[in-house]
Motif scaffolding. Sequence first.
Motif, PDB file in Angstrom:
ATOM      1  N   SER A   1       9.652   0.830   5.003  1.00 47.84           N
ATOM      2  CA  SER A   1      11.053   0.941   5.412  1.00 47.84           C
ATOM      3  C   SER A   1      11.998   1.025   4.210  1.00 47.84           C
ATOM      4  O   SER A   1      13.093   1.547   4.331  1.00 47.84           O
ATOM      5  CB  SER A   1      11.425  -0.254   6.277  1.00 47.84           C
ATOM      6  N   SER A   2      11.610   0.514   3.058  1.00 45.96           N
ATOM      7  CA  SER A   2      12.493   0.550   1.878  1.00 45.96           C
ATOM      8  C   SER A   2      11.659   0.459   0.605  1.00 45.96           C
ATOM      9  O   SER A   2      10.451   0.195   0.667  1.00 45.96           O
ATOM     10  CB  SER A   2      13.482  -0.614   1.930  1.00 45.96           C
ATOM     11  N   GLU A   3      12.354   0.656  -0.535  1.00 44.33           N
ATOM     12  CA  GLU A   3      11.653   0.595  -1.822  1.00 44.33           C
ATOM     13  C   GLU A   3      11.078  -0.801  -2.059  1.00 44.33           C
ATOM     14  O   GLU A   3       9.936  -0.952  -2.487  1.00 44.33           O
ATOM     15  CB  GLU A   3      12.651   0.954  -2.930  1.00 44.33           C
ATOM     16  N   VAL A   4      11.890  -1.808  -1.716  1.00 42.51           N
ATOM     17  CA  VAL A   4      11.433  -3.186  -1.946  1.00 42.51           C
ATOM     18  C   VAL A   4      10.222  -3.502  -1.046  1.00 42.51           C
ATOM     19  O   VAL A   4       9.293  -4.214  -1.469  1.00 42.51           O
ATOM     20  CB  VAL A   4      12.595  -4.201  -1.773  1.00 42.51           C
ATOM     21  N   ALA A   5      10.214  -2.932   0.182  1.00 43.09           N
ATOM     22  CA  ALA A   5       9.060  -3.148   1.076  1.00 43.09           C
ATOM     23  C   ALA A   5       7.803  -2.531   0.455  1.00 43.09           C
ATOM     24  O   ALA A   5       6.715  -3.119   0.491  1.00 43.09           O
ATOM     25  CB  ALA A   5       9.326  -2.538   2.441  1.00 43.09           C
ATOM     26  N   GLY A   6       7.958  -1.341  -0.154  1.00 42.73           N
ATOM     27  CA  GLY A   6       6.839  -0.682  -0.831  1.00 42.73           C
ATOM     28  C   GLY A   6       6.347  -1.519  -1.998  1.00 42.73           C
ATOM     29  O   GLY A   6       5.135  -1.690  -2.197  1.00 42.73           O
ATOM     30  N   THR A   7       7.300  -2.076  -2.769  1.00 42.25           N
ATOM     31  CA  THR A   7       6.936  -2.914  -3.923  1.00 42.25           C
ATOM     32  C   THR A   7       6.101  -4.104  -3.467  1.00 42.25           C
ATOM     33  O   THR A   7       5.064  -4.426  -4.064  1.00 42.25           O
ATOM     34  CB  THR A   7       8.221  -3.437  -4.624  1.00 42.25           C
ATOM     35  N   VAL A   8       6.559  -4.741  -2.387  1.00 37.19           N
ATOM     36  CA  VAL A   8       5.855  -5.933  -1.904  1.00 37.19           C
ATOM     37  C   VAL A   8       4.450  -5.550  -1.421  1.00 37.19           C
ATOM     38  O   VAL A   8       3.467  -6.232  -1.733  1.00 37.19           O
ATOM     39  CB  VAL A   8       6.664  -6.627  -0.780  1.00 37.19           C
ATOM     40  N   ARG A   9       4.342  -4.449  -0.679  1.00 40.14           N
ATOM     41  CA  ARG A   9       3.016  -4.036  -0.184  1.00 40.14           C
ATOM     42  C   ARG A   9       2.064  -3.715  -1.326  1.00 40.14           C
ATOM     43  O   ARG A   9       0.886  -4.069  -1.296  1.00 40.14           O
ATOM     44  CB  ARG A   9       3.143  -2.824   0.748  1.00 40.14           C
ATOM     45  N   LYS A  10       2.613  -3.039  -2.360  1.00 37.44           N
ATOM     46  CA  LYS A  10       1.767  -2.724  -3.523  1.00 37.44           C
ATOM     47  C   LYS A  10       1.316  -4.013  -4.204  1.00 37.44           C
ATOM     48  O   LYS A  10       0.175  -4.154  -4.623  1.00 37.44           O
ATOM     49  CB  LYS A  10       2.566  -1.871  -4.522  1.00 37.44           C
ATOM     50  N   THR A  11       2.257  -4.944  -4.326  1.00 37.47           N
ATOM     51  CA  THR A  11       1.936  -6.222  -4.971  1.00 37.47           C
ATOM     52  C   THR A  11       0.826  -6.943  -4.211  1.00 37.47           C
ATOM     53  O   THR A  11      -0.108  -7.478  -4.803  1.00 37.47           O
ATOM     54  CB  THR A  11       3.191  -7.126  -5.033  1.00 37.47           C
ATOM     55  N   ILE A  12       0.939  -6.926  -2.875  1.00 36.15           N
ATOM     56  CA  ILE A  12      -0.086  -7.600  -2.060  1.00 36.15           C
ATOM     57  C   ILE A  12      -1.455  -6.962  -2.279  1.00 36.15           C
ATOM     58  O   ILE A  12      -2.455  -7.654  -2.500  1.00 36.15           O
ATOM     59  CB  ILE A  12       0.297  -7.550  -0.561  1.00 36.15           C
ATOM     60  N   SER A  13      -1.486  -5.623  -2.273  1.00 35.25           N
ATOM     61  CA  SER A  13      -2.791  -4.975  -2.380  1.00 35.25           C
ATOM     62  C   SER A  13      -3.383  -5.101  -3.784  1.00 35.25           C
ATOM     63  O   SER A  13      -4.603  -5.071  -3.943  1.00 35.25           O
ATOM     64  CB  SER A  13      -2.696  -3.511  -1.952  1.00 35.25           C
ATOM     65  N   SER A  14      -2.510  -5.284  -4.799  1.00 31.16           N
ATOM     66  CA  SER A  14      -3.055  -5.390  -6.159  1.00 31.16           C
ATOM     67  C   SER A  14      -3.210  -6.833  -6.625  1.00 31.16           C
ATOM     68  O   SER A  14      -3.731  -7.103  -7.698  1.00 31.16           O
ATOM     69  CB  SER A  14      -2.136  -4.642  -7.145  1.00 31.16           C
ATOM     70  N   SER A  15      -2.757  -7.762  -5.796  1.00 24.67           N
ATOM     71  CA  SER A  15      -2.802  -9.170  -6.197  1.00 24.67           C
ATOM     72  C   SER A  15      -4.246  -9.647  -6.372  1.00 24.67           C
ATOM     73  O   SER A  15      -5.085  -9.468  -5.488  1.00 24.67           O
ATOM     74  CB  SER A  15      -2.083  -9.993  -5.130  1.00 24.67           C
ATOM     75  N   GLN A  16      -4.539 -10.222  -7.520  1.00 27.79           N
ATOM     76  CA  GLN A  16      -5.909 -10.626  -7.842  1.00 27.79           C
ATOM     77  C   GLN A  16      -6.203 -12.059  -7.427  1.00 27.79           C
ATOM     78  O   GLN A  16      -7.287 -12.387  -6.996  1.00 27.79           O
ATOM     79  CB  GLN A  16      -6.151 -10.490  -9.352  1.00 27.79           C
ATOM     80  N   GLN A  17      -5.186 -12.924  -7.597  1.00 27.16           N
ATOM     81  CA  GLN A  17      -5.428 -14.337  -7.259  1.00 27.16           C
ATOM     82  C   GLN A  17      -4.205 -14.912  -6.570  1.00 27.16           C
ATOM     83  O   GLN A  17      -3.079 -14.723  -7.038  1.00 27.16           O
ATOM     84  CB  GLN A  17      -5.719 -15.137  -8.538  1.00 27.16           C
ATOM     85  N   ASN A  18      -4.434 -15.562  -5.476  1.00 25.33           N
ATOM     86  CA  ASN A  18      -3.319 -16.151  -4.746  1.00 25.33           C
ATOM     87  C   ASN A  18      -3.342 -17.670  -4.868  1.00 25.33           C
ATOM     88  O   ASN A  18      -4.405 -18.263  -5.032  1.00 25.33           O
ATOM     89  CB  ASN A  18      -3.386 -15.770  -3.273  1.00 25.33           C
ATOM     90  N   VAL A  19      -2.156 -18.237  -4.772  1.00 21.53           N
ATOM     91  CA  VAL A  19      -2.052 -19.702  -4.772  1.00 21.53           C
ATOM     92  C   VAL A  19      -1.329 -20.113  -3.488  1.00 21.53           C
ATOM     93  O   VAL A  19      -0.814 -19.266  -2.768  1.00 21.53           O
ATOM     94  CB  VAL A  19      -1.299 -20.217  -6.024  1.00 21.53           C
TER      95      VAL A  19
END
Lengths: 436, 294
Positions: A375-393
Amino acid sequence: MPHRTIRARRLTIASAGVLSLAALVTACGGGGGGTSAAPKDFKYLSVTENTTTRTALTTLSTSTCKAENDALPLKVETIPQAQLDQKLQLLAGQDALPSMFAAGNAPALTKQLAKGGKVADLAMELERLGVLDQLEPAAVSTIKALYGGKLMALPYEYNIEGIFYNKKLFQENGIAVPGTWDELLVAADKLNAKGIQPFSASGAQGWPLTRLISGYLYRSLGPDALDKVDAGTAKLTDPAYVKAAEEIAALGKKGYFGKGVGSIDYDTAMNQFLTGKSGMFYMGSWALANIADPKQNKVGAENVGFMPFPAVKGGKGSIDQYPSNIGLAVTLGSKAFDKKTGAWVSCIAKNFGSTALKDHGTITGFKVNTPVKDSSEVAGTVRKTISSSQQNVLWFEALFSTKATTISNTSAPGLVNGSVSPQKFMETVQAALGSQ
Amino acid sequence: MHRVLGDRRAIMILLGPALLLYTLIMLVPMVWSLGYSFTKGNSIEGFKGNGLANFTRLLDDPAVHDALWFTLKYAVIVTAGQVIAGYLLALLYVFFLKKASALIRTLAFFPVILPTVAVGLLFQKLFQVAPQPGPVNSLLNAFGLESIDFFGSASSAFWVLIIMDIWRSMGFYAVLLFAGLVDIPDEVLESARLDGASGLRLIRHIVLPLSLPVLMSSLIFSVNGTLKVFDSVVALTNGGPGNGTTPLTLYMFQSSFTYSEYGYGSAIALLLTVVCLLVSLAVYRVSRRDNTES
């Protein structure tokens, strides 16, 4: 009147009395709502505050999952989140948990239910249904981290957390996106000097403030900072832990959260940020739905950026370790998990991800099988971050008991308005951790 | 009538159903709760015996100490406040407004019938600082003073709670005490006036002693009500900030139903029962002595 007739009448009255009393006692008992028989509907006990999941499920019931719904109709009941724990305990005590229900406010309650055999083993059930691969591995790992290594909930949401910032205000004031805690303080200072509130946060909820403490802890002490507290090898009163509380208290002391942060509720805090009254807002990716809504977002979705919680100089953590959660977790009762319920779960696993993203802009832990445009650039950023995230806390209270969670949330406003010292705050929460 | 009330069977038939219901819905749960206070566990995991551990924990728990102190402090101040304010209003009705008091009495009684949650929200808005300053802070600002975050610290939140509860209950006590004051015979007041007593002297030496029985009843009502305060705290502060405005009742509720510690919650309930009993006995003794003297 003959004596025998009088005696017979007395006996009848006495019997009627006993029977009515028995009926009263039976009605008061909890046996009436048991689920020993096969369920007649796919009952979902949701919290009133969460509208997205139940709306998306209702959409599925009339579209992709219509056949499953015809066999076992979806029936949604709601309850305010504040009363959820009591309701679940009551239902569990009566063996009357519904097919699907919002898990308790702290994972501890779900673990307790699982110990009593009242929660379905979803890893086994989803594997049996052949849909385990429909869950994103990152979401599965977050659920397992929360529930002692077991898959006890469905990821109807999958969120990462970080700091949303107002790009326009940053540009106008010559502020670069902060990469370290010190740079964040400088940015906040600049905004404050211009009369702009640096952060908006809800003290009425409490958790948006304690998330900042855990953010600092994960960056300074590493991703296992709160696991150590859970294991008992570290205490919140240790100097390195108190230091995190001191840093957040210092933000409040400088007035960076604005006036009366303790009275600010979630919606007001969101509104402050989306109307340009504050520069930064620590929140989860569920806020993307608000950011995408032009009625709420007056600064424009194009002016909202997302950054990870900054690094702490010399700290053991890294900024690509994102706090993640599955929102208000939803789990399934073990007793009601029959073939028809399984068919529903299977359909949800295959279709919920696309429906929620398309209709509500919500990112879930299910695979998106039908591509949807962001829906927006920031939504794309968040989705990319989720898919590339290596370790979650996790977050501050993730491994706490219900009592410690409540105390942490209710004491947080005092920490930032100066009425509770950082040392005292940590002592209070640690004492609550030790008392149960 | 004497024949009916002198017949044991008639008494049993008349009282039996009520007594049975009372036993079922009051006494049985009380005894049940007492039993729970010796256990540990909850409805999910089951209950097991815990001996006196819940009671020893009561002694060491700082949250219980804080809640007990808050409860007693609140009960004393609100009792004093609502009975004194109610008495002053009653005097105003009887001696100054006289027959024209109906409108004022209605207005003063109005907060009593308002739902507690509505009153709580009203006072939250009155004293709020954010997102917009409420009327109280706007007034402070008009005089050039800084806004105060009344709900940010336990001490200021406590005083807002006190003001709210005195405001919402003084009308009730005013009506109660008004009934006592109108019972004072006019001849007594008239003869006192002829003897030269007027104003404060009349009130101190004639009105106050003659209205003492109804004042004591008001005190007993008030003390028992305030020791069990729950709804107004939940509506206004929900026990916060932190646990700064948490009375014993709320801590008992949280322990039992939020933290799933039913045994410990029952022990706190027992403590509250004992406190209520002791205070009621003390007030009763004082009232009996005063009645005899008067």
